[in-house]
Design an enzyme around this catalytic site. Structure first.
Site, PDB file in Angstrom:
ATOM      1  N   ARG A   1       0.933  -1.260   0.011  1.00 20.49           N
ATOM      2  CA  ARG A   1       0.022  -0.052   0.067  1.00 20.49           C
ATOM      3  C   ARG A   1       0.774   1.289   0.027  1.00 20.49           C
ATOM      4  NH1 ARG A   1      -3.944  -1.257   4.720  1.00 20.49           N
ATOM      5  NH2 ARG A   1      -1.918  -1.933   5.340  1.00 20.49           N
TER       6      ARG A   1
ATOM      7  N   ASN B   1      -6.666  -2.681   1.954  1.00 23.85           N
ATOM      8  CA  ASN B   1      -6.378  -4.128   1.600  1.00 23.85           C
ATOM      9  C   ASN B   1      -7.888  -4.627   1.935  1.00 23.85           C
ATOM     10  OD1 ASN B   1      -3.712  -4.483   1.627  1.00 23.85           O
ATOM     11  ND2 ASN B   1      -3.227  -4.649   3.601  1.00 23.85           N
TER      12      ASN B   1
END
Ligand SMILES: [Fe+3]
Ligand SMILES: [Mg+2]
Ligand SMILES: [Zn+2]
Ligand SMILES: [Zn+2]
EC number: 6.2.-.-
Lengths: 337, 755
Positions: B20, B38
């Site tokens: 990320r 996520n």
């Protein structure tokens, strides 16, 4: 049972034998799926109890070091009665003889049966004899049935093991199976190994008189040996069992022969041995008593009943590991890669 | 310029690996708005910007992702643009199905290493430093999604500094679940056999004890090692003495590649394997002048070397060019991984215990690999590789495969992915069995699958087969051992259709009730035909014949010479009385099951040439026979004839010729080479005959024997010279450690066929 014929393994006393019994014989014969997994059936009769059992003997060779098929057939049935705590009363016998068997051999077998019955204090009261043509049998097959009575109200069964119970055996293991194997194959072992075939009813009687309800389970580790018998008890009683490898009595000659032949003595048959699962507080005294008896001089404490996973038998090995003891499907098969 | 918006779904190993922050920074660099988050399938992104920028962004996602990430699925779809400012990282969404993959445990990365040795860094010399690019994963995960509360780091609340890193999208430790520092994280301790702390700095004191020749149990990633100073011959000898029953070679952890060069020779492929992030033990040809104790790897020309893989290892290895770092277990027991258990089991071996308070949730042994024919071959696939998926050529119903009996691993499949477990071990041992049951449960939980199809071996007495029997309500499928080996190699090589299989193995239960292991098969996932095999010989004493290769020597001699045995040392070493009985067992089949095993032929030859008449670990005789090879081009005769069971390889002429040479005093190394050469020749001859019968031209080599480098390389060369396409293992072991994969695909295929 995927094969549509009887395989030799169905007679091994292992998982295949159990399946034949549970999936075919018992449901067909009695319609009862759950079987009483004890050495004798116990029948209610006239306000009392009777023990009733039967066994077939097909051992090859019919004469072996330490005994023959005749005394084996008496001792086996006497012991099956003794293992539920009954006092053997009478035995019936059926012979299937193959054309060509020497009369002298048959006589020797009969004499051995008589001697064994005398030793056990049991009478052979009825019987039957059939002869089959040469090649349709193997010299002699014997079936014995026995009936026993109870001198007490004790309930001794494979389902009676309690957590904490100590496990006693009345002497060294493996002698019978090896004596028969050596006899059959003509193996010349360094030391003669003799069958332990013997009646155990007097030993059991003495233990029960003195210790009564401290004795929870009695079982003779015949076909399938100590391993299979303990596994049966663990399942039937839904308890765990711990067995100590170093405590297991074994004659050096038997240990040596087993190593050479690649056999695990835990799975080798005995004919004069019993496993007694007893209350822990009585264990030492029981062991002492056993050792004083002619059939228990080599007795030992070999393990105990645990709260472990029900049905699991753990062998604590000499090198400090833990192994699961399982029933074999049939013969001992190689598994090491 | 027109704005466009894309939804991007990425699956694979994309969580806990710095994905990320990477997306965040890439998006900002490309001038995009949107978000990343996520979820339980992986990572979901919505990004908005100019077409050009979006294209650059998509390329970057695919090509520049963090080193630990592995993308297995990448889907892009268009969305209508919305009004939006900036790019952000959103909180996880765990409501969807959970298929996000857990990464394997990975070597400490270069950035963390730099910090570890930087006196100005707040984690200077901190043995548990890690980041999203490295560190513990599989061994500490207790559940999914992969978040700190679902790891054994749950016991360590983050300090403010660590929390700040954890929340900072620009940090390498953004959402690094095992993030820790000396203030808040796990600590080292040195304890004695009773668990009492030993005074002083644990690390310094541990090093001092090793320097003095002490033996230490060291808690690592997936379990304990026993450590000793490799340069201290007395310490090595003492460790051997304390592990009395164990003759297995000790693995060495070496400080760096330069230290490795002092001990062993390696090429570029081997170097890459050694220094890769998985950090397996690599078997490398020992330099004759390495100068270490011969007790490290008795009768072995190879050394098992690995580089340090945790920060703690790096700290320890500052003071030693090489440490013995052998799995801390007794003979058949599993590697110790719980602290109390380790002390009770290793108390007789280790003088002290270098431990830490981060729990190991899943045991994982070191992986072992060697390079064969120019590419890595896994001999034991465990730490560093597990639970990375093996991708199957065809997606299938979810299957649990319970593997073999020794070197057990299990396998779960989900779609086209197969998750092969870490090395579990010999299931007869109860601790191993318990670890087997735990691993199955754990993998089911991690991958959220509950397979209703269970594949197991045909052997009725394998513990794994019994376990399969106890599972209620599932469909059980029995797979023949060598069919599973064949399928295992096909699956990892992505093959479909039908192939020829030369399966040279130890033993496996055969469909005819005999013990197979030298098998000439044709088939695929759906089934196999046994077109031939090694001539059956008795195994006198069953498993005893595996433990004592002298028995197999006797069996092969009896087959080749009859009752008149040649006067070899291996024969004379058996006392006459025992010999008579063993021969009787062979002749009359007394506890002497018939086997076609190739492994047992290797054992027999190792005993015949006088290398070894008993073994202390699986495969020892065969390994030592391979190690003994001296270059030689000779060959022995053998028979290959059509018999009742198909094409039968009869080694009797080979045994006669080989015995003649031993009696004539030909060196063991040359006899060994000629034996290997003969088998390679036989492989080509067999394949030719099978091709004539089937028209198949692809040959798969599998089974434990194909860990043998010489035989694989020579056999492959001869087969290729005949125009065959040859396939061998690489990712998955050819031994029983790879069996579960084969079982899983065979079962999956059968269910798919609806049979
Ligand atoms: Fe195998
Ligand atoms: Mg009976
Ligand atoms: Zn890092
Ligand atoms: Zn911190």
């Amino acid at each position: 049972m995927n094969n549509d014929i009887i395989l030799l393994g169905y007679g091994s006393g292992g998982t295949l034998s159990h399946r034949l019994l549970d999936e075919l014989i018992i449901p067909t014969l009695s319609g009862v799926a759950e079987r009483e997994q004890n050495d004798s059936a116990i029948l209610a009769h006239g306000g009392g109890r009777l023990a009733f059992t039967t066994d077939g003997y097909v051992v090859d060779p019919i004469f072996f070091s330490g005994g023959n098929i005749g005394d084996l057939a008496i001792n086996g049935t006497v012991n099956d009665l003794a293992m539920v705590g009954a006092k053997p009363l009478a035995v019936a016998v059926a012979f299937i003889l193959e054309e060509g068997l020497a009369l002298a051999e048959f006589r020797k077998i009969l004499e051995a049966m008589r001697a064994a019955a005398d030793l056990a204090g049991v009478r052979i009261v009825t019987g039957d004899t059939k002869v089959v043509p040469r090649g349709k049998g193997d010299k002699i097959f014997i079936t014995t049935s026995g009936i026993g009575v109870f001198a007490h109200a004790l309930e001794i069964s494979g389902g009676g093991a309690q957590v904490g119970d100590k496990i006693l055996i009345n002497g060294p293991v493996g002698d019978h199976g090896l004596a028969v194997l050596a006899g059959r194959e003509g193996l010349e072992l360094e030391t003669d190994i003799r069958s332990d075939s013997a009646p155990l009813n007097h030993l059991v009687g003495a233990l029960l008189d003195e210790f009564g309800d401290a004795v929870h389970v009695l079982r003779d580790p015949t076909r399938g040996g100590v391993a299979t018998t303990l596994k049966e008890i663990a399942r039937q009683s839904q308890v765990g069992i711990r067995l100590d490898e170093t405590a297991l009595p074994i004659n050096p000659a038997v240990a040596g022969a087993c190593a050479l032949l690649g056999l695990d003595p835990l799975y080798v048959a005995n004919e004069g041995k019993l496993l007694a699962l007893v209350a822990p507080e009585a264990a030492d005294a029981l062991l002492e008593q056993m050792r004083r008896h002619p059939q228990g001089q080599g007795a030992a404490l070999i393990g105990e009943v645990t709260a472990g996973p029900p049905g699991q038998v753990q062998l604590h090995t000499s090198i400090g590991g833990r192994r699961a003891i399982e029933m074999l499907a049939g013969e001992q098969l190689p598994r090491i890669c | 310029m027109a704005m466009e918006r894309r939804s991007i779904r990425i699956e694979g190993i994309v969580q806990g690996v710095g994905f990320r922050p990477f997306v965040y920074q890439l998006a900002r660099r490309c001038g995009l708005t949107g978000w990343v988050r996520n979820d339980s399938r992986g990572v979901l992104i919505e990004a908005q910007g100019e077409k050009e920028s979006l294209a650059r962004f998509l390329d970057g996602l695919r090509d520049e992702h963090p080193p630990l990430a592995a993308i297995s699925r990448f889907e892009v779809s268009a969305l209508p643009p919305i009004a939006e400012n900036g790019f952000s990282i959103l909180a996880s969404d765990a409501t969807q199905e959970k298929t996000a993959q857990i990464a394997p445990d990975t070597h400490v990365c270069a950035d963390c290493l730099r910090e570890l040795f930087d006196p100005a860094d707040r984690r200077y010399l901190y043995p548990f430093i890690n980041c999203t690019n490295c560190g513990p994963r599989y061994t500490i995960v207790t559940a999914i999604p992969y978040d700190r509360p679902n790891t054994t780091m749950v016991d360590f609340p983050l300090c403010p500094d660590c929390l700040e890193e954890y929340r900072d999208p620009t940090s390498r430790r953004f959402h690094a679940q095992p993030n820790a520092c000396p203030v808040c994280g796990p600590r080292l301790a040195l304890v004695d056999r009773d668990g009492q702390a030993i005074a002083g700095d644990p690390l310094a004191e541990a090093v001092a004890r090793l320097k003095r020749g002490g033996i230490l149990a060291v808690k690592g990633l997936g379990g304990y090692h026993l450590a000793a100073d490799a340069d201290n011959g007395a310490a090595v000898a003492e460790l051997r003495r304390r592990k009395a029953r164990d003759e297995k070679p000790f693995a060495l952890m070496i400080r760096d590649l330069a230290a490795a060069r002092e001990l062993a020779e390696f090429d570029e492929t081997e170097r890459r394997l050694l220094a890769g992030p998985e950090r397996p033990i690599v078997l490398l040809r020992a330099r004759p002048d390495h100068g270490l104790s011969p007790l490290i790897a008795p009768r072995n020309r190879y050394l098992g070397l690995m580089l340090p893989y945790t920060p703690l290892h790096h700290l320890l290895l500052r003071d030693f060019p090489a440490l013995v770092m052998t799995s801390a277990n007794l003979s058949d027991e599993p590697i110790a991984f719980e602290d109390g258990e380790a002390r009770s089991r290793l108390g007789g071996i280790a003088d002290a215990f270098l431990v830490h308070n981060r729990a190991i949730h899943t045991r994982a042994d070191d992986s072992i690999a060697r390079v064969m024919a120019g590419r890595p071959l896994m001999l034991r696939r465990s730490r560093g590789y597990v639970p990375r998926a093996v991708f199957l050529p065809v997606a299938q119903a979810s299957v649990l495969a319970v593997g073999a009996e020794l070197k057990n691993t299990v396998c779960l499949t989900q779609g086209d992915r197969a998750y092969l477990s870490q090395h579990i071990g010999d299931l007869k041992n109860l601790e191993v069995h318990e670890s087997f049951v735990r691993t199955i449960k754990h993998l089911k939980k991690l991958f959220e699958v509950d397979p209703q199809i269970v594949a197991h071996d045909l052997h009725p007495d394998y513990d794994s087969s019994r376990y399969a029997e106890t599972l209620p309500g599932v469909r059980r499928i029995a797979v023949q051992h060598h069919h599973a080996h064949l399928a295992s190699c096909m699956a990892e090589q992505g093959l479909t259709g039908e192939v020829l299989g030369l399966i040279f193995d130890g033993i496996g239960y055969g469909a005819d009730g005999h013990i197979w292991g030298g098998e000439f098969l044709a088939g695929g996932y759906g089934g196999y035909r046994r077109l031939g095999h090694f001539h059956y010989v008795p195994m006198p004493g069953g498993d005893a014949a595996t433990r004592e290769p002298a028995r197999m020597a006797l069996s092969y001699l009896h087959q080749a010479f009859g009752a008149e045995l040649p006067p070899l040392p291996v024969v004379k070493a058996i006392p006459a009385g025992e010999r008579t009985i063993l021969l009787k067992m062979i002749e009359r089949g007394i506890n002497a099951p018939l086997t076609s095993s190739c492994g047992r032929l290797f054992d027999a030859v190792a005993a015949l040439v006088g290398l070894r008449d008993k073994v202390s670990y699986e495969g020892q005789a065969a390994l030592e026979l391979e190690m003994a090879i001296e270059p030689d081009e000779g060959e022995y005769p053998f028979d290959l004839e059509d018999g009742e069971g198909g094409l039968i390889f009869d080694p009797a002429p080979l045994v006669r010729a080989l015995v003649g040479e031993i009696l004539a005093g030909v060196a063991v190394g040359r006899v060994s080479a000629r034996f290997h050469n003969s088998l390679a020749l036989m492989m080509a001859a067999v394949a030719r005959r099978l091709r004539e019968a089937t028209g198949l031209n692809r040959v798969v080599l599998s089974g434990g024997v194909f860990q043998n480098l010489y035989l694989v390389e020579r056999g492959t060369r001869l087969l290729q010279a005949e125009g065959f396409e040859v396939f061998t293992h690489s990712l998955v072991p050819p031994n029983d450690g790879g069996l579960a994969l084969g079982q899983a695909v065979v079962a999956g295929f059968r269910v798919g066929e609806g049979s």
